[in-house]
Write an enzyme that holds these catalytic residues in place. Structure first.
Site, PDB file in Angstrom:
ATOM      1  CG  ASP A  88      -0.319  -0.528   2.485  1.00 45.24           C
ATOM      2  OD1 ASP A  88       0.927  -0.531   2.566  1.00 45.24           O
ATOM      3  OD2 ASP A  88      -1.043  -0.937   3.394  1.00 45.24           O
ATOM      4  CG  ASN A 101      -8.751  -2.118  12.097  1.00 47.49           C
ATOM      5  OD1 ASN A 101      -7.764  -2.708  11.674  1.00 47.49           O
ATOM      6  ND2 ASN A 101      -9.264  -1.067  11.473  1.00 47.49           N
ATOM      7  CG  HIS A 156      -5.684  -2.646   8.975  1.00 45.13           C
ATOM      8  ND1 HIS A 156      -5.788  -1.322   9.366  1.00 45.13           N
ATOM      9  CD2 HIS A 156      -4.361  -2.930   9.099  1.00 45.13           C
ATOM     10  CE1 HIS A 156      -4.611  -0.862   9.695  1.00 45.13           C
ATOM     11  NE2 HIS A 156      -3.720  -1.809   9.554  1.00 45.13           N
ATOM     12  CD  GLU A 174      -8.657   0.426   7.862  1.00 42.18           C
ATOM     13  OE1 GLU A 174      -8.603  -0.507   8.702  1.00 42.18           O
ATOM     14  OE2 GLU A 174      -7.960   1.444   7.959  1.00 42.18           O
TER      15      GLU A 174
HETATM   16  C1  F6R Z   1       1.583  -1.660   6.184  1.00 46.18           C
HETATM   17  C2  F6R Z   1       0.226  -2.141   6.263  1.00 46.18           C
HETATM   18  C3  F6R Z   1      -0.523  -2.270   7.557  1.00 46.18           C
HETATM   19  C4  F6R Z   1       0.348  -2.637   8.752  1.00 46.18           C
HETATM   20  C5  F6R Z   1      -0.485  -2.681  10.031  1.00 46.18           C
HETATM   21  C6  F6R Z   1       0.357  -2.947  11.255  1.00 46.18           C
HETATM   22  O1  F6R Z   1       2.035  -1.669   4.839  1.00 46.18           O
HETATM   23  O2  F6R Z   1      -0.312  -2.421   5.258  1.00 46.18           O
HETATM   24  O3  F6R Z   1      -1.538  -3.229   7.385  1.00 46.18           O
HETATM   25  O4  F6R Z   1       0.936  -3.887   8.515  1.00 46.18           O
HETATM   26  O5  F6R Z   1      -1.153  -1.457  10.196  1.00 46.18           O
HETATM   27  O6  F6R Z   1       1.226  -1.881  11.460  1.00 46.18           O
HETATM   28  P1  F6R Z   1       2.347  -1.931  12.590  1.00 46.18           P
HETATM   29  O7  F6R Z   1       3.327  -2.972  12.172  1.00 46.18           O
HETATM   30  O8  F6R Z   1       2.944  -0.538  12.582  1.00 46.18           O
HETATM   31  O9  F6R Z   1       1.659  -2.251  13.867  1.00 46.18           O
END
Ligand code: F6R
Length: 259
Positions: free
Chosen positions: A85, A154, A156, A161
């Site tokens: 992303d 959450n 995701h 989401e």
């Molecule tokens: C990052 C992404 C997100 C993260 C998730 C966890 O490219 O797509 O899904 O993997 O938000 O983030 P952290 O590792 O910062 O807790």
């Protein structure tokens, strides 16, 4: 730190709903085991398509991959990378853009050909065309061999989401308030956190031949439990991995405490 060839053993393995969960003592062990798995698969293949994630969780894994590379035990010369992303409207030079993150933590530190590294362009004039081109590129390169993921509080994956469809593809998404609040720590104020992103879809991820999801810390315990032991439901996008036939979660004891 361990040698590339040393095996890190999980303290516990849980298999549920088709997901294999390897539980490690701490975040260091998770990173070492994840890097060893990724390095092993890259080395075993003459051409490797690697899906990547940003966020805090994989940083130590990237450091460990760099260490193995610098030790002369791993080349990325035959690797193509695809990132999950990117924020909409942040230039790649912005220190919170995901292109910037990837260059800093991995891509600039190993021998991957830069022309084989793909991060969605959140500034594309035609973002929908950018998303279709990304899907087309993955297909043209033969699909992703292994996609490394984190998980949001959450549930995701990528920026899919809760509510994201099981057959969703790369597209523009609106970020949840809780995701923006989680990510506000990286920006000066909450208002500076972008409201939109481009993200590989759930189906883009589940099309990958293998998936490796990392989670560390107690803050991920509910999401990990919902993904592995809860219903397979769009309410927890990571639970949609239950339908995938080669998904491994590597988590620390804290993130596994609700399992
Ligand atoms: C990052 C992404 C997100 C993260 C998730 C966890 O490219 O797509 O899904 O993997 O938000 O983030 P952290 O590792 O910062 O807790």
């Amino acid at each position: 730190m361990t040698s590339a060839k040393q095996t890190i053993s999980p303290v516990r393995v849980v298999k549920k709903n088709g997901i294999r969960v390897e539980v490690y003592e701490d975040a260091e062990a998770v990173s070492a085991a994840a890097a060893a798995m990724i390095a092993g698969r890259i080395t075993a293949s003459s051409k490797f398509n690697l899906g990547l994630a940003t966020g805090s969780t994989p940083i130590k894994t990237y450091d460990e991959l760099v260490r193995i590379h610098e030790a002369g035990e791993l080349t990325f010369s035959h690797v193509t990378s695809f990132n999950l992303d990117e924020y909409v409207n942040l230039p790649p030079t912005h220190d919170q853009s995901y292109r910037y993150f990837m260059m800093k933590h991995l891509l600039d530190r190993v021998d991957i050909p830069l022309y084989n590294t793909f991060v969605l362009n959140g500034q594309a004039v035609d973002v929908d065309a950018e998303c279709s081109a990304f899907e087309g590129l993955i297909k043209a390169r033969g699909g992703v061999d292994l996609w490394l993921l984190g998980i949001g509080g959450n549930g995701h994956i990528g920026f899919n989401e809760p509510g994201s469809a099981v057959d969703s593809r790369t597209r523009v998404v609106t970020l949840d308030d809780c995701t923006r609040a989680d990510n506000a720590r990286f920006f000066a104020t909450l208002d500076d956190v972008p409201t939109h992103a481009v993200s590989a879809g759930v189906q883009t991820i589940t099309d990958s031949h293998a998936v490796l999801l990392l989670a560390t810390g107690a803050g991920k315990a509910n999401a990990v439990a919902a993904a592995v032991a809860g219903d397979c439901s769009v309410d927890c996008p990571a639970s949609l991995l239950q339908g995938h036939d080669d998904t491994t979660f590597m988590v620390d004891v804290q993130a596994a405490k609700m399992l």
